[in-house]
Write a protein that holds these residues in place. Structure first.
Motif, PDB file in Angstrom:
ATOM      1  N   UNK A   1       2.301  13.079   9.208  1.00 15.71           N
ATOM      2  CA  UNK A   1       2.871  11.798   8.813  1.00 15.71           C
ATOM      3  C   UNK A   1       2.336  11.433   7.443  1.00 15.71           C
ATOM      4  N   UNK A   2       3.209  11.065   6.542  1.00 17.08           N
ATOM      5  CA  UNK A   2       2.800  10.654   5.211  1.00 17.08           C
ATOM      6  C   UNK A   2       2.491   9.160   5.243  1.00 17.08           C
ATOM      7  N   UNK A   3       1.295   8.820   4.808  1.00 17.54           N
ATOM      8  CA  UNK A   3       0.859   7.424   4.792  1.00 17.54           C
ATOM      9  C   UNK A   3       0.632   7.022   3.336  1.00 17.54           C
ATOM     10  N   UNK A   4       1.207   5.900   2.949  1.00 23.07           N
ATOM     11  CA  UNK A   4       1.049   5.447   1.569  1.00 23.07           C
ATOM     12  C   UNK A   4      -0.405   5.078   1.300  1.00 23.07           C
ATOM     13  N   UNK A   5      -0.849   5.250   0.059  1.00 20.21           N
ATOM     14  CA  UNK A   5      -2.234   4.876  -0.279  1.00 20.21           C
ATOM     15  C   UNK A   5      -2.532   3.412   0.022  1.00 20.21           C
ATOM     16  N   UNK A   6      -1.557   2.529  -0.223  1.00 20.87           N
ATOM     17  CA  UNK A   6      -1.765   1.101   0.050  1.00 20.87           C
ATOM     18  C   UNK A   6      -1.976   0.856   1.540  1.00 20.87           C
ATOM     19  N   UNK A   7      -1.170   1.514   2.373  1.00 23.52           N
ATOM     20  CA  UNK A   7      -1.322   1.355   3.824  1.00 23.52           C
ATOM     21  C   UNK A   7      -2.651   1.929   4.299  1.00 23.52           C
ATOM     22  N   UNK A   8      -3.053   3.071   3.740  1.00 22.23           N
ATOM     23  CA  UNK A   8      -4.321   3.691   4.112  1.00 22.23           C
ATOM     24  C   UNK A   8      -5.478   2.756   3.756  1.00 22.23           C
ATOM     25  N   UNK A   9      -5.439   2.159   2.553  1.00 24.55           N
ATOM     26  CA  UNK A   9      -6.486   1.227   2.122  1.00 24.55           C
ATOM     27  C   UNK A   9      -6.511  -0.009   3.019  1.00 24.55           C
ATOM     28  N   UNK A  10      -5.347  -0.536   3.335  1.00 25.36           N
ATOM     29  CA  UNK A  10      -5.251  -1.722   4.187  1.00 25.36           C
ATOM     30  C   UNK A  10      -5.834  -1.439   5.567  1.00 25.36           C
TER      31      UNK A  10
ATOM     32  N   UNK B   1      -0.138  -8.454  -4.738  1.00 21.85           N
ATOM     33  CA  UNK B   1      -0.371  -7.816  -6.029  1.00 21.85           C
ATOM     34  C   UNK B   1      -1.468  -8.525  -6.809  1.00 21.85           C
ATOM     35  N   UNK B   2      -2.077  -7.793  -7.717  1.00 25.93           N
ATOM     36  CA  UNK B   2      -3.094  -8.385  -8.588  1.00 25.93           C
ATOM     37  C   UNK B   2      -2.477  -9.447  -9.496  1.00 25.93           C
ATOM     38  N   UNK B   3      -1.236  -9.239  -9.926  1.00 27.69           N
ATOM     39  CA  UNK B   3      -0.557 -10.250 -10.753  1.00 27.69           C
ATOM     40  C   UNK B   3      -0.439 -11.567 -10.001  1.00 27.69           C
TER      41      UNK B   3
ATOM     42  N   UNK C   1      -9.325 -22.502  -8.018  1.00 29.97           N
ATOM     43  CA  UNK C   1      -8.791 -22.598  -6.653  1.00 29.97           C
ATOM     44  C   UNK C   1      -8.432 -21.234  -6.074  1.00 29.97           C
ATOM     45  N   UNK C   2      -8.834 -20.161  -6.726  1.00 29.13           N
ATOM     46  CA  UNK C   2      -8.523 -18.804  -6.271  1.00 29.13           C
ATOM     47  C   UNK C   2      -9.330 -18.476  -5.013  1.00 29.13           C
ATOM     48  N   UNK C   3      -8.665 -18.083  -3.922  1.00 28.12           N
ATOM     49  CA  UNK C   3      -9.385 -17.770  -2.684  1.00 28.12           C
ATOM     50  C   UNK C   3     -10.064 -16.401  -2.752  1.00 28.12           C
ATOM     51  N   UNK C   4     -11.067 -16.213  -1.932  1.00 24.57           N
ATOM     52  CA  UNK C   4     -11.694 -14.895  -1.832  1.00 24.57           C
ATOM     53  C   UNK C   4     -10.721 -13.944  -1.150  1.00 24.57           C
ATOM     54  N   UNK C   5     -10.830 -12.667  -1.451  1.00 24.31           N
ATOM     55  CA  UNK C   5      -9.885 -11.679  -0.928  1.00 24.31           C
ATOM     56  C   UNK C   5     -10.243 -11.171   0.466  1.00 24.31           C
ATOM     57  N   UNK C   6     -11.517 -11.224   0.831  1.00 24.78           N
ATOM     58  CA  UNK C   6     -11.930 -10.621   2.101  1.00 24.78           C
ATOM     59  C   UNK C   6     -11.847 -11.613   3.267  1.00 24.78           C
TER      60      UNK C   6
ATOM     61  N   UNK D   1      11.077 -21.464   2.380  1.00 23.51           N
ATOM     62  CA  UNK D   1      10.707 -20.280   1.603  1.00 23.51           C
ATOM     63  C   UNK D   1       9.691 -19.463   2.379  1.00 23.51           C
ATOM     64  N   UNK D   2       9.290 -18.327   1.803  1.00 26.14           N
ATOM     65  CA  UNK D   2       8.227 -17.497   2.362  1.00 26.14           C
ATOM     66  C   UNK D   2       6.965 -17.807   1.563  1.00 26.14           C
ATOM     67  N   UNK D   3       5.850 -18.011   2.257  1.00 18.99           N
ATOM     68  CA  UNK D   3       4.577 -18.286   1.593  1.00 18.99           C
ATOM     69  C   UNK D   3       3.539 -17.250   2.018  1.00 18.99           C
ATOM     70  N   UNK D   4       2.597 -16.997   1.143  1.00 15.84           N
ATOM     71  CA  UNK D   4       1.466 -16.096   1.409  1.00 15.84           C
ATOM     72  C   UNK D   4       0.209 -16.917   1.159  1.00 15.84           C
TER      73      UNK D   4
END
Length: 130
Positions: A6-15, A56-58, A67-72, A87-90
């Motif tokens: 199975x091919x797993x994308x690098x982003x999915x593997x990191x996540x 995304x980093x952008x 007001x930037x939240x921590x990523x972890x 709308x959709x929010x993150x």
């Protein structure tokens, strides 16, 4: 017979690796839970959860530093709405609170993801019981 790879994308593997990290907290909110933003006047229902930041980093850099939240921490995908639009929010976990208003949501995509029970709770239609 050789096993198919199975091919797993690098982003999915990191996540996946970050999600398995013991330092990563469990999500406070659940799929189908209605939440509200602690600062801005919008609310929504959780339809997906990232155990840590996965946008995304952008997108991240566009948030003012003060007001930037921590990523972890968990980040939530919401079918969100305010007084004017849907709308959709993150949103980071640190910026959410449970919504206890009991008011129904009007987001047009709710029926694509959830069924509402007699108590006004949302249950994901895409999760199959085992």
């Amino acid at each position: 017979m050789p096993r198919k790879q199975t091919v797993v994308s690098p982003r999915r593997r990191e996540r996946k690796a970050r999600a398995q990290d013991p330092a990563v907290r469990k999500a406070k909110y659940a799929l189908g839970q209605v939440v509200r933003h602690r600062i801005y006047a919008f609310r929504g229902v959780v339809f997906d959860i990232d155990p840590v930041f996965s946008n995304t980093e952008d997108w991240y850099e566009a948030i003012p530093v003060e007001s930037r939240p921590v990523k972890d921490q968990p980040f939530y995908h919401l079918l969100a709405e305010n007084a004017d639009t849907e709308y959709i929010a993150y949103v980071s976990e640190q910026n959410l609170l449970p919504d206890e208003s009991g008011e129904p949501l009007r987001h047009p995509q709710i029926d694509d993801y959830f069924v509402e029970d007699e108590n006004g709770r949302y249950h994901a239609v895409f999760i199959q019981p085992h």
